[in-house]
Design a protein around this motif. Structure first.
Motif, PDB file in Angstrom:
ATOM      1  N   THR A   1       2.563   8.761  -2.661  1.00  0.00           N
ATOM      2  CA  THR A   1       3.935   8.949  -3.149  1.00  0.00           C
ATOM      3  C   THR A   1       4.643  10.066  -2.395  1.00  0.00           C
ATOM      4  O   THR A   1       5.780   9.907  -1.934  1.00  0.00           O
ATOM      5  CB  THR A   1       3.922   9.260  -4.665  1.00  0.00           C
ATOM      6  N   ASP A   2       3.960  11.188  -2.239  1.00  0.00           N
ATOM      7  CA  ASP A   2       4.584  12.317  -1.541  1.00  0.00           C
ATOM      8  C   ASP A   2       4.935  11.925  -0.103  1.00  0.00           C
ATOM      9  O   ASP A   2       5.995  12.289   0.409  1.00  0.00           O
ATOM     10  CB  ASP A   2       3.634  13.520  -1.545  1.00  0.00           C
ATOM     11  N   HIS A   3       4.047  11.157   0.529  1.00  0.00           N
ATOM     12  CA  HIS A   3       4.314  10.725   1.902  1.00  0.00           C
ATOM     13  C   HIS A   3       5.528   9.796   1.957  1.00  0.00           C
ATOM     14  O   HIS A   3       6.440  10.008   2.758  1.00  0.00           O
ATOM     15  CB  HIS A   3       3.075  10.036   2.485  1.00  0.00           C
ATOM     16  N   GLU A   4       5.526   8.785   1.119  1.00  0.00           N
ATOM     17  CA  GLU A   4       6.620   7.795   1.194  1.00  0.00           C
ATOM     18  C   GLU A   4       7.961   8.423   0.809  1.00  0.00           C
ATOM     19  O   GLU A   4       8.978   8.138   1.433  1.00  0.00           O
ATOM     20  CB  GLU A   4       6.311   6.580   0.314  1.00  0.00           C
TER      21      GLU A   4
ATOM     22  N   ASN B   1       7.132  13.418   9.202  1.00  0.00           N
ATOM     23  CA  ASN B   1       6.922  13.324   7.758  1.00  0.00           C
ATOM     24  C   ASN B   1       5.531  13.851   7.388  1.00  0.00           C
ATOM     25  O   ASN B   1       5.375  14.612   6.432  1.00  0.00           O
ATOM     26  CB  ASN B   1       7.101  11.868   7.313  1.00  0.00           C
ATOM     27  N   THR B   2       4.519  13.462   8.165  1.00  0.00           N
ATOM     28  CA  THR B   2       3.155  13.932   7.885  1.00  0.00           C
ATOM     29  C   THR B   2       3.087  15.461   7.971  1.00  0.00           C
ATOM     30  O   THR B   2       2.367  16.112   7.217  1.00  0.00           O
ATOM     31  CB  THR B   2       2.160  13.280   8.871  1.00  0.00           C
TER      32      THR B   2
ATOM     33  N   ASP C   1       0.814  -1.229   0.000  1.00  0.00           N
ATOM     34  CA  ASP C   1       0.000   0.000   0.000  1.00  0.00           C
ATOM     35  C   ASP C   1       0.841   1.270   0.000  1.00  0.00           C
ATOM     36  O   ASP C   1       0.504   2.257  -0.637  1.00  0.00           O
ATOM     37  CB  ASP C   1      -0.876   0.052   1.251  1.00  0.00           C
ATOM     38  N   GLY C   2       1.905   1.241   0.791  1.00  0.00           N
ATOM     39  CA  GLY C   2       2.724   2.447   0.901  1.00  0.00           C
ATOM     40  C   GLY C   2       3.811   2.212   1.925  1.00  0.00           C
ATOM     41  O   GLY C   2       3.523   2.050   3.105  1.00  0.00           O
TER      42      GLY C   2
ATOM     43  N   TYR D   1       7.502   1.930  -2.083  1.00  0.00           N
ATOM     44  CA  TYR D   1       6.447   1.109  -2.662  1.00  0.00           C
ATOM     45  C   TYR D   1       5.123   1.824  -2.416  1.00  0.00           C
ATOM     46  O   TYR D   1       4.770   2.109  -1.275  1.00  0.00           O
ATOM     47  CB  TYR D   1       6.390  -0.267  -1.993  1.00  0.00           C
ATOM     48  N   CYS D   2       4.398   2.117  -3.472  1.00  0.00           N
ATOM     49  CA  CYS D   2       3.141   2.832  -3.316  1.00  0.00           C
ATOM     50  C   CYS D   2       2.035   2.132  -4.099  1.00  0.00           C
ATOM     51  O   CYS D   2       2.262   1.613  -5.188  1.00  0.00           O
ATOM     52  CB  CYS D   2       3.263   4.270  -3.814  1.00  0.00           C
TER      53      CYS D   2
END
Ligand SMILES: [Zn+2]
Length: 664
Positions: A424-427, A452-453, A401-402, A410-411
């Motif tokens: 994607t931006d988060h990972e 990160n969030t 999933d992410g 991995y997204c």
């Protein structure tokens, strides 16, 4: 920040209070603290939030300023791995040589090693203790786990004992301070069907393998806990050492492999055409097809299609290694521009590998394209946080999933552009927390997911050209505070109620940093302090107290009350305005503010006068040190007050908005 001018009002309030000019019970309006018998703001344990915070005693390794000290040390572990992917039977067979560098001033008599694949044994601690909906998705039928064939050093078997996802390895002789120790492990495992973080998926054009948590890795030995032996239960991610990885991955010749690090044998596994296209991509701001949708499975783009090929990767200064392999990958790439601290601009390869099902990822998608998103994230965070230090970033679409790894993420999400962009931006954002600032994710989920969030909020605002949006973060913060099952952010993720990991570890932490930046410290003071924290701990491992100390030391503000209530407390916020009027002098205005919640914050409020003009003021957090009601004063210049609104910019996760506006 609009509400700076109110600081003067604060001075007036304090000056009046201290000089005793405010009166009580004499018929005059009293301002400043009201009802001094009212309860004081209390933290989780009932102590006053303004009690000095009990932080770890500073040492020469971790200074009182929150910076690493002259005696700071951390271990280093290098890995040379050979592995073969059996794509027919979904299995890995592998061997590794581990070189352990003991940089500590301590003699080590034994060593702890992570065997994370053992999570997938149905008898594992993680399988037995995690609720459905957790990392294993309630699937306990797969009989996975590491098959360790041997652990040897210098040709001799080492004694070892396996306890769930950990192995204690007895050393033939102690590793002295400054010494190194080389040993080998041979192992294999069946690749789990899709759980989390890794798995196999069949798509129309073939199979996608995503590998992670796949090799025996030495636990982190540090100055705070000694050997860090929290088991892998599925949720708590990593706390590992930096090192150099040389990894050889053998797959069928029809497969493409992408991994942490740089490919070392391009001329063996890529055709001249593919290599030319990669070179072209490094000069392009728009994605270039390396393997286009029509070319998946095209034999002319492969050195050969029979037998197996070995892909050799090397990565330096990374905390782990992950790879993906597939015969169904489309592939596109371009460059991202990263400006280093010396002002020079460096091109980083950003690329995506995905099956044709992932429509939103396609370089041909009108307003989508994974690689465009990766490029934005790398460039934005390099500017906002710290220059991305690695040569490549790869986004892979497959079963996971992410999930983030060094230089590769991995997204999931195939059709929805916004969904793909969000994940994607988060990972990719995790490249900064925890890949560059290497925190203990197994204990302190908030130091990577939450930070990160937080930076994601600003990246998305930049990507979409909109103001920052943290409504979800606010809502989820309130949801926990209102619940009967309240828990603090500081709880380790594997001990947290499954549902709260996102609310607390991600959103409430990010909300807290938004409050610090937008309300408590302001942009300039926050950015300086947060930037200093990152600079100090790049490629090192800060603990929570190092973060708290560093922020206070650099921003020059005592924030103990905030760390306590936000990270260790569970309270909710509820500020109210109950009254506003002109004073007897006909010039000053009064507003009565109440703290009905368990959390203290500065309270911004907007005064609207009958003539339509407005002014922003602010009650400082210090006002709440002893009481829960405060009558604040400001210069109304004799204008009649029509309305007072608390938090007009909507920064505060206030549980009750009905008492936030007073109207004449
Ligand atoms: Zn994350």
């Amino acid at each position: 920040m609009k509400s700076r001018s109110c600081l003067l009002c604060v001075v007036v309030v304090f000056a009046g209070w201290l000089s005793g000019c405010s009166t009580k019970g004499d018929g005059h309006l009293h301002y400043g603290p009201i009802d001094e018998s009212a309860r004081r703001p209390a933290g989780l344990t009932g102590e006053n939030l303004f009690m000095p915070m009990d932080l770890a005693t500073p040492t020469d390794r971790r200074l009182g300023s929150g910076a690493p000290g002259p005696a700071y040390w951390q271990q280093r572990v290098d890995y040379d791995i050979d592995c073969r992917v059996d794509t027919e039977n979904d299995a890995i067979s592998a061997s590794e040589r581990i070189t352990y560098h003991n940089n500590s001033p301590h003699r080590l008599d034994y060593m702890w090693v992570q065997l994370e694949q053992n999570l997938f044994n149905p008898e594992s601690l993680g399988a037995k203790s995690h609720a459905p909906g957790g990392i294993l998705h309630g699937r306990l039928t797969f009989e996975g786990g590491d098959h360790v064939e041997s652990i040897t050093a210098g040709g001799r078997d080492l004694e070892y004992h396996v306890y769930d996802t950990l192995a204690r390895v007895e050393l033939p002789e102690p590793i002295e301070p400054g010494g190194t120790f080389e040993f080998e492990i041979a192992w294999g495992f069946e690749i789990p069907p899709y759980y989390r973080r890794m798995g196999v998926e069949e798509v129309e054009d073939g199979k996608i393998f995503e590998l992670a948590q796949w090799f025996p890795q030495v636990c982190n030995y540090d100055d705070v806990h000694g050997w860090n032996t929290l088991p892998y239960l599925g949720r708590g991610e990593f706390y590992t050492n930096y090192g150099t990885y040389n990894v050889n991955i053998t797959v069928p010749a029809t497969y493409t492999v992408t991994a942490t690090g740089l490919l070392q044998n391009e001329s063996e596994v890529l055709t001249p055409t593919v290599r030319d296209r990669l070179a072209e991509a490094m000069a392009s701001d728009e994605p270039v097809w390396i393997v286009s949708p029509d070319e998946v499975g095209d034999a002319s783009l492969r050195p050969r299609t029979d037998g197996e090929m070995t892909w050799r990767f090397r990565a330096e200064d990374v905390r782990t290694f992950a790879f993906a392999a597939s015969d169904a990958f489309q592939w596109d790439a371009c460059k991202a521009d990263v400006t280093d601290r010396d002002g020079s601009v460096r091109a980083v390869r950003v690329q995506s590998l995905y099956p044709k099902e992932a429509e939103a990822w396609s370089a041909d998608h009108e307003d989508g394209g994974s690689t465009r998103t990766v490029k934005h994230s790398i460039e934005f965070y390099s500017d906002f946080v710290y220059p991305y230090p690695y040569p490549v970033m790869t986004n892979v679409n497959g079963p996971e999933d992410g999930m983030e790894y060094p230089m590769i993420v991995y997204c999931a999400g195939r059709k929805n552009v916004r969904g793909m962009q969000g994940v994607t931006d988060h990972e990719v954002g995790h490249s900064w927390f925890p890949m560059i600032v290497n925190t203990d994710e197994r204990r302190h989920v908030w130091m990577d997911e939450g930070f990160n969030t937080f930076i994601n909020i600003y990246s998305r605002a930049d990507l979409y050209g909109k103001p920052i949006d943290f409504e979800r973060h606010k809502r989820q913060t309130i949801e926990v505070a209102r619940s009967k099952n309240r828990q603090p952010i500081a709880l380790p993720p594997d001990r947290m109620w499954n549902r709260w990991v996102g609310n607390l570890g991600y959103r409430k932490t990010a909300m807290g940093l938004v409050l610090l930046r937008e309300l408590v410290l302001g942009h300039e003071r926050f950015d300086t302090a947060f930037g200093e924290y990152v600079e100090r701990w790049v490629f090192k491992s800060p603990q929570p107290d190092d973060f708290f100390r560093s922020m206070e030391d650099s921003a020059g503000m005592d924030l103990g009350w905030f760390w306590k209530e936000w990270f260790y407390g569970t309270g909710g916020v509820d500020f109210a305005v109950t009254d506003a009027r002109l004073a007897e002098d006909g010039e000053s205005g009064y507003v009565t503010l109440k703290n009905l919640g368990e959390v203290v914050l500065p309270v911004p409020y907007r005064v609207t006068y009958a003539d339509g003009t407005t002014e922003d003021h602010r009650l400082p957090v210090e006002a709440w040190a002893s009481v829960n009601t405060w009558r604040a004063v400001f210069d109304a210049k004799g204008r009649e007050i029509a309305k007072v609104e608390i938090d007009p910019e909507g920064l505060i996760p206030d549980m009750n908005l009905r008492n936030n506006v007073w109207k004449r």
